[in-house]
Design an enzyme around this catalytic site. Structure first.
Site, PDB file in Angstrom:
ATOM      1  N   TYR A 145      -9.086   2.390  12.213  1.00 42.22           N
ATOM      2  CA  TYR A 145      -7.670   2.779  12.261  1.00 42.22           C
ATOM      3  C   TYR A 145      -6.756   1.550  12.299  1.00 42.22           C
ATOM      4  O   TYR A 145      -5.732   1.501  11.612  1.00 42.22           O
ATOM      5  CB  TYR A 145      -7.405   3.687  13.471  1.00 42.22           C
ATOM      6  CG  TYR A 145      -6.076   4.410  13.377  1.00 42.22           C
ATOM      7  CD1 TYR A 145      -5.972   5.647  12.724  1.00 42.22           C
ATOM      8  CD2 TYR A 145      -4.926   3.862  13.914  1.00 42.22           C
ATOM      9  CE1 TYR A 145      -4.763   6.306  12.615  1.00 42.22           C
ATOM     10  CE2 TYR A 145      -3.704   4.512  13.810  1.00 42.22           C
ATOM     11  CZ  TYR A 145      -3.630   5.740  13.162  1.00 42.22           C
ATOM     12  OH  TYR A 145      -2.423   6.385  13.050  1.00 42.22           O
ATOM     13  N   TYR A 163      -3.214  13.436  16.864  1.00 37.93           N
ATOM     14  CA  TYR A 163      -3.931  14.082  15.758  1.00 37.93           C
ATOM     15  C   TYR A 163      -4.654  15.278  16.362  1.00 37.93           C
ATOM     16  O   TYR A 163      -5.489  15.104  17.249  1.00 37.93           O
ATOM     17  CB  TYR A 163      -4.963  13.130  15.148  1.00 37.93           C
ATOM     18  CG  TYR A 163      -4.370  11.986  14.335  1.00 37.93           C
ATOM     19  CD1 TYR A 163      -3.941  10.815  14.944  1.00 37.93           C
ATOM     20  CD2 TYR A 163      -4.247  12.085  12.948  1.00 37.93           C
ATOM     21  CE1 TYR A 163      -3.413   9.767  14.192  1.00 37.93           C
ATOM     22  CE2 TYR A 163      -3.721  11.040  12.186  1.00 37.93           C
ATOM     23  CZ  TYR A 163      -3.307   9.889  12.819  1.00 37.93           C
ATOM     24  OH  TYR A 163      -2.779   8.858  12.075  1.00 37.93           O
ATOM     25  N   PRO A 187      -3.637  11.280   3.722  1.00 40.71           N
ATOM     26  CA  PRO A 187      -2.866  10.507   4.704  1.00 40.71           C
ATOM     27  C   PRO A 187      -3.443  10.500   6.126  1.00 40.71           C
ATOM     28  O   PRO A 187      -2.945   9.764   6.984  1.00 40.71           O
ATOM     29  CB  PRO A 187      -1.482  11.171   4.685  1.00 40.71           C
ATOM     30  CG  PRO A 187      -1.704  12.521   4.117  1.00 40.71           C
ATOM     31  CD  PRO A 187      -2.883  12.436   3.213  1.00 40.71           C
ATOM     32  N   HIS A 205       1.985   0.427  18.809  1.00 38.27           N
ATOM     33  CA  HIS A 205       1.145   1.464  19.433  1.00 38.27           C
ATOM     34  C   HIS A 205      -0.259   0.926  19.681  1.00 38.27           C
ATOM     35  O   HIS A 205      -0.949   0.505  18.747  1.00 38.27           O
ATOM     36  CB  HIS A 205       1.059   2.700  18.537  1.00 38.27           C
ATOM     37  CG  HIS A 205       2.293   3.543  18.591  1.00 38.27           C
ATOM     38  ND1 HIS A 205       2.288   4.879  18.270  1.00 38.27           N
ATOM     39  CD2 HIS A 205       3.552   3.250  18.954  1.00 38.27           C
ATOM     40  CE1 HIS A 205       3.510   5.368  18.433  1.00 38.27           C
ATOM     41  NE2 HIS A 205       4.299   4.394  18.833  1.00 38.27           N
ATOM     42  N   LYS A 208      -3.781   5.151   5.687  1.00 36.13           N
ATOM     43  CA  LYS A 208      -4.305   3.966   5.002  1.00 36.13           C
ATOM     44  C   LYS A 208      -3.640   3.628   3.667  1.00 36.13           C
ATOM     45  O   LYS A 208      -3.784   2.504   3.177  1.00 36.13           O
ATOM     46  CB  LYS A 208      -5.821   4.132   4.751  1.00 36.13           C
ATOM     47  CG  LYS A 208      -6.648   4.066   6.016  1.00 36.13           C
ATOM     48  CD  LYS A 208      -6.725   2.641   6.535  1.00 36.13           C
ATOM     49  CE  LYS A 208      -7.169   2.556   7.963  1.00 36.13           C
ATOM     50  NZ  LYS A 208      -6.194   1.966   8.863  1.00 36.13           N
TER      51      LYS A 208
HETATM   52  P1  RFL Z   1       4.443   3.906  -4.843  1.00 38.62           P
HETATM   53  O1  RFL Z   1       5.113   3.856  -3.520  1.00 38.62           O
HETATM   54  O2  RFL Z   1       4.129   5.235  -5.419  1.00 38.62           O
HETATM   55  O3  RFL Z   1       5.382   3.115  -5.859  1.00 38.62           O
HETATM   56  C1  RFL Z   1       5.167   3.153  -7.251  1.00 38.62           C
HETATM   57  C2  RFL Z   1       6.473   2.876  -7.970  1.00 38.62           C
HETATM   58  O4  RFL Z   1       6.217   2.872  -9.371  1.00 38.62           O
HETATM   59  C3  RFL Z   1       7.282   3.535 -10.001  1.00 38.62           C
HETATM   60  N1  RFL Z   1       6.882   4.036 -11.328  1.00 38.62           N
HETATM   61  C4  RFL Z   1       7.307   3.497 -12.475  1.00 38.62           C
HETATM   62  N2  RFL Z   1       8.082   2.439 -12.720  1.00 38.62           N
HETATM   63  C5  RFL Z   1       8.369   2.157 -14.025  1.00 38.62           C
HETATM   64  N3  RFL Z   1       7.937   2.918 -15.053  1.00 38.62           N
HETATM   65  C6  RFL Z   1       7.146   3.997 -14.855  1.00 38.62           C
HETATM   66  N4  RFL Z   1       6.742   4.755 -15.871  1.00 38.62           N
HETATM   67  C7  RFL Z   1       6.790   4.325 -13.509  1.00 38.62           C
HETATM   68  N5  RFL Z   1       6.059   5.309 -12.924  1.00 38.62           N
HETATM   69  C8  RFL Z   1       6.113   5.113 -11.600  1.00 38.62           C
HETATM   70  C9  RFL Z   1       7.662   4.650  -9.049  1.00 38.62           C
HETATM   71  O5  RFL Z   1       8.995   5.115  -9.293  1.00 38.62           O
HETATM   72  C10 RFL Z   1       7.511   3.953  -7.701  1.00 38.62           C
HETATM   73  O6  RFL Z   1       8.723   3.385  -7.259  1.00 38.62           O
HETATM   74  O7  RFL Z   1       3.082   3.054  -4.873  1.00 38.62           O
HETATM   75  P2  RFL Z   1       2.672   1.758  -4.042  1.00 38.62           P
HETATM   76  O8  RFL Z   1       3.741   0.705  -4.117  1.00 38.62           O
HETATM   77  O9  RFL Z   1       1.308   1.427  -4.485  1.00 38.62           O
HETATM   78  O10 RFL Z   1       2.651   2.198  -2.503  1.00 38.62           O
HETATM   79  C11 RFL Z   1       1.713   3.134  -2.031  1.00 38.62           C
HETATM   80  C12 RFL Z   1       2.299   3.953  -0.878  1.00 38.62           C
HETATM   81  O11 RFL Z   1       3.560   4.455  -1.260  1.00 38.62           O
HETATM   82  C13 RFL Z   1       1.374   5.111  -0.455  1.00 38.62           C
HETATM   83  O12 RFL Z   1       0.028   4.695  -0.472  1.00 38.62           O
HETATM   84  C14 RFL Z   1       1.685   5.641   0.970  1.00 38.62           C
HETATM   85  O13 RFL Z   1       2.965   6.211   1.023  1.00 38.62           O
HETATM   86  C15 RFL Z   1       0.639   6.679   1.419  1.00 38.62           C
HETATM   87  N6  RFL Z   1       0.932   7.255   2.735  1.00 38.62           N
HETATM   88  C16 RFL Z   1       0.651   6.552   3.899  1.00 38.62           C
HETATM   89  N7  RFL Z   1       0.135   5.318   3.851  1.00 38.62           N
HETATM   90  C17 RFL Z   1      -0.090   4.596   4.997  1.00 38.62           C
HETATM   91  O14 RFL Z   1      -0.577   3.451   4.910  1.00 38.62           O
HETATM   92  N8  RFL Z   1       0.226   5.094   6.255  1.00 38.62           N
HETATM   93  C18 RFL Z   1       0.745   6.345   6.397  1.00 38.62           C
HETATM   94  O15 RFL Z   1       1.061   6.715   7.525  1.00 38.62           O
HETATM   95  C19 RFL Z   1       0.947   7.131   5.206  1.00 38.62           C
HETATM   96  N9  RFL Z   1       1.476   8.353   5.299  1.00 38.62           N
HETATM   97  C20 RFL Z   1       1.497   8.526   2.857  1.00 38.62           C
HETATM   98  C21 RFL Z   1       1.742   9.065   4.166  1.00 38.62           C
HETATM   99  C22 RFL Z   1       1.821   9.285   1.731  1.00 38.62           C
HETATM  100  C23 RFL Z   1       2.369  10.534   1.891  1.00 38.62           C
HETATM  101  N10 RFL Z   1       2.687  11.261   0.709  1.00 38.62           N
HETATM  102  C24 RFL Z   1       3.944  11.808   0.454  1.00 38.62           C
HETATM  103  C25 RFL Z   1       1.742  11.242  -0.383  1.00 38.62           C
HETATM  104  C26 RFL Z   1       2.287  10.299   4.339  1.00 38.62           C
HETATM  105  C27 RFL Z   1       2.568  11.069   3.211  1.00 38.62           C
HETATM  106  C28 RFL Z   1       3.108  12.464   3.445  1.00 38.62           C
HETATM  107  C1  PHB Z   2       3.651   9.325   9.434  1.00 36.84           C
HETATM  108  O1  PHB Z   2       4.274   8.923  10.430  1.00 36.84           O
HETATM  109  O2  PHB Z   2       4.250   9.732   8.432  1.00 36.84           O
HETATM  110  C2  PHB Z   2       2.173   9.339   9.445  1.00 36.84           C
HETATM  111  C3  PHB Z   2       1.507   8.800  10.533  1.00 36.84           C
HETATM  112  C4  PHB Z   2       0.124   8.805  10.557  1.00 36.84           C
HETATM  113  C5  PHB Z   2      -0.569   9.353   9.502  1.00 36.84           C
HETATM  114  C6  PHB Z   2       0.089   9.884   8.404  1.00 36.84           C
HETATM  115  C7  PHB Z   2       1.483   9.880   8.380  1.00 36.84           C
HETATM  116  O3  PHB Z   2      -1.923   9.386   9.557  1.00 36.84           O
END
Ligand code: RFL
Ligand code: PHB
Length: 392
Positions: free
Chosen positions: A387, A203, A295, A75, A299
C-alpha cells in the site's frame, strides 16, 4: 500547417504528461504537451486521492511539492472493516512509511501552474492527435487546432494519453501483448462538504458490497460504494447513497458519519489491463496509456509516477550522451513494478468486493482471509508494504 520542433512531444496533459514535462524542463530538455481537452476540463475530473511517499518525492523533485506538504494529509495507517468490526493496518509501524492524501486534481493544478511559470508550451483542445513514424527516423505528431493543421517534429514521443488515447492504438497489432481482466461491478463515488467519518481511510467488506471512506481535507469527504456494472448515477439519490454507505460500515463508524448534499457523483467501472511492451521504437507508453488497475489499491496515479521516473532517468542518460541503455530497459523496468501493483490491486479487489456468483464457500474464504490478515503481523506487513508502495 503550423510546425514545431522539440525534443520530446508529450501527448496528454494528465499527471504523467505534466510530471514528465516538468522534470524535463528542469533538466533543460525541451518538450511540448498537447491535450485533446481544455485545462479546466482536466481539472474538473475527480480521480485519485492517495500518493505514495515515492510519488511525493517525485513531485518534490519536479519542484511542485510546496502545497502538498502544506495541505496534504499524512496518513500512517488505514482501517480494514469486516464482520462488523475494524482492524487498523499500521503502515507507519509496520514499514516506517506513510502515504499522503492529496487529490489528483490538486497535483495536476500544481503541475500546470509550474509549467506556466516556466513558460513551457502546452496546447489544449488539440483535435485528432496522431503519432507518426515512431519506428522510423522522423518521429512526429500531427493534430488540428481551430481547424488549422499542426505538426511537431521530435526525437521521442511520450504517450501519456490515458487508456483511450491514440498512442497505444497506433502500435501495429502483433507488436503489443495485452492482458485484461474485467470485474463485474463498479464504484459509485461522491464528494461532499462534510468532515470525514474517521481521520484515516476505511476499506469495508460487507455482504451488500464494498465501501470506502476517503477524504480530500478535514472538511471534504470522498466516499465510494460498490454498485453493479450497469448501475446509473440517477438511481442513487444522496439519501439512498448515505443509507447504503452507513449500512456497510461497522456501527461505531456509521453512527459517527456526518451526511450532507453531494456535489459530485460518478460511477467508475473496475478493470485490470496491461500492454507490453511499453516502448515501440521512439514512442513510450506512460501511465494509464499502458496499464489500468482497479482503484482499490490506490495505485493508478502512483504507477503513472513510477513510469515517469523510469522514463525521465532513461531520457537523461540518453541526452547526457552516456548510453541508450535506459531507453532500452524502460519497458522492462516499468513493467516489473506495474505487475506487482496489478497483483496487489487485483488481490485487494478480490478480497474486499462481493462478486455476483459468490457462494457460501467463497464467502467463508473471504472472511477467513480477512480474519487471517487481522491476526497475522506478517500478512499485515505485506499489505502495508504494497500500500505504501514498493521501491523503484
Ligand atoms: P490520464 O489522467 O487519463 O491523462 C491522460 C490525458 O491524455 C489526454 N488525451 C489526449 N490528448 C491528446 N489527444 C488525444 N487523442 C487524447 N486522448 C486522451 C486526456 O485528455 C488526459 O488529459 O492518464 P495519466 O496521466 O496516465 O494518469 C493516470 C491517473 O489519472 C489514473 O491512474 C488515476 O486517476 C487512477 N486512480 C487512482 N490512482 C491512484 O494512484 N490512487 C487513487 O486513489 C486512485 N483513485 C483512480 C482513483 C481512478 C478513478 N477513476 C475515475 C478511474 C479513483 C477513481 C474513481
Ligand atoms: C480516493 O480518495 O479517491 C481514493 C482513495 C483510496 C482508494 C481509491 C480512491 O483506494
Amino acid at each position: 500547417m503550423i510546425t514545431y520542433r522539440t525534443q520530446i512531444a508529450i501527448i496528454g496533459s494528465g499527471p504523467s504528461g505534466l510530471l514528465l514535462g516538468q522534470l524535463l524542463n528542469r533538466a533543460g530538455i525541451d518538450n511540448i504537451i498537447i491535450d485533446r481537452v481544455s485545462k479546466s476540463y482536466i481539472l474538473s475530473r475527480v480521480r485519485a486521492g492517495v500518493l505514495e511517499g515515492s510519488s511525493v518525492a517525485m513531485l518534490d523533485k519536479a519542484g511542485v511539492g510546496t502545497r502538498i506538504h502544506k495541505d496534504g494529509l499524512l496518513h500512517g495507517g488505514f482501517e480494514l472493516a469486516f464482520s462488523g468490526r475494524s482492524e487498523r493496518i499500521d503502515m507507519q509501524g509496520l514499514t516506517g512509511q506513510s502515504v499522503m492524501v492529496y487529490g489528483q486534481t490538486e497535483v495536476t493544478s500544481d503541475l500546470m501552474d509550474a509549467r506556466e511559470a516556466d513558460g513551457a508550451l502546452s496546447i489544449y483542445d488539440a483535435e485528432g492527435a496522431q503519432p507518426h513514424d515512431f519506428d522510423g527516423h522522423s518521429p512526429h505528431v500531427t493534430f488540428k487546432k481551430d481547424s488549422v493543421s499542426h505538426r511537431i517534429d521530435c526525437d521521442f514521443i511520450a504517450g501519456c494519453d490515458g487508456y483511450h488515447g491514440p498512442c497505444r492504438k497506433a502500435i501495429p497489432t502483433g507488436a503489443l501483448h495485452t492482458f485484461e481482466k474485467h470485474y463485474p461491478f463498479g464504484w459509485l463515488g461522491i464528494l461532499a462538504e462534510v468532515p470525514p467519518v474517521s481521520h484515516e481511510l476505511i476499506y469495508a467488506n460487507h455482504s451488500n458490497g464494498f465501501a470506502l471512506c476517503s477524504m480530500r481535507s478535514a472538511k471534504r469527504s470522498r466516499y465510494y460504494i460498490q454498485c453493479t456494472a450497469d448501475d446509473r448515477v440517477e438511481n442513487w439519490s444522496d439519501q439512498l447513497f448515505w443509507d447504503e454507505l452507513r449500512r456497510r460500515l461497522p456501527e461505531h463508524f456509521a453512527d459517527a458519519m456526518v451526511i450532507g448534499p453531494s456535489f459530485e457523483k460518478s460511477i467508475a467501472l473496475l478493470r485490470s489491463f496491461v500492454a507490453e511492451p511499453m516502448r515501440f521504437g521512439t514512442m513510450f507508453l506512460v501511465g494509464d496509456a499502458a496499464h489500468i488497475v482497479p482503484p482499490t489499491g490506490a495505485k493508478g496515479l502512483n504507477l503513472a509516477v513510477s513510469d515517469v521516473h523510469y522514463l525521465y532517468e532513461a531520457l537523461l542518460e540518453h541526452y547526457n550522451g552516456k548510453s541508450p541503455a535506459g531507453i532500452d530497459h524502460y519497458s522492462q523496468k516499468a513493467l516489473a513494478r506495474v505487475w506487482k501493483a496489478v497483483r496487489f490491486s487485483w488481490w485487494f479487489t478480490t478480497c474486499m468486493h462481493r462478486f455476483p456468483n459468490t457462494d457460501a464457500f467463497d464467502q467463508r474464504i473471504q472472511e477467513a482471509e480477512l480474519d487471517y490478515l487481522s491476526k497475522s503481523t506478517a500478512a499485515k506487513t505485506s499489505v502495508a508494504e504494497n500500500y505504501v508502495g514498493l521501491p523503484y
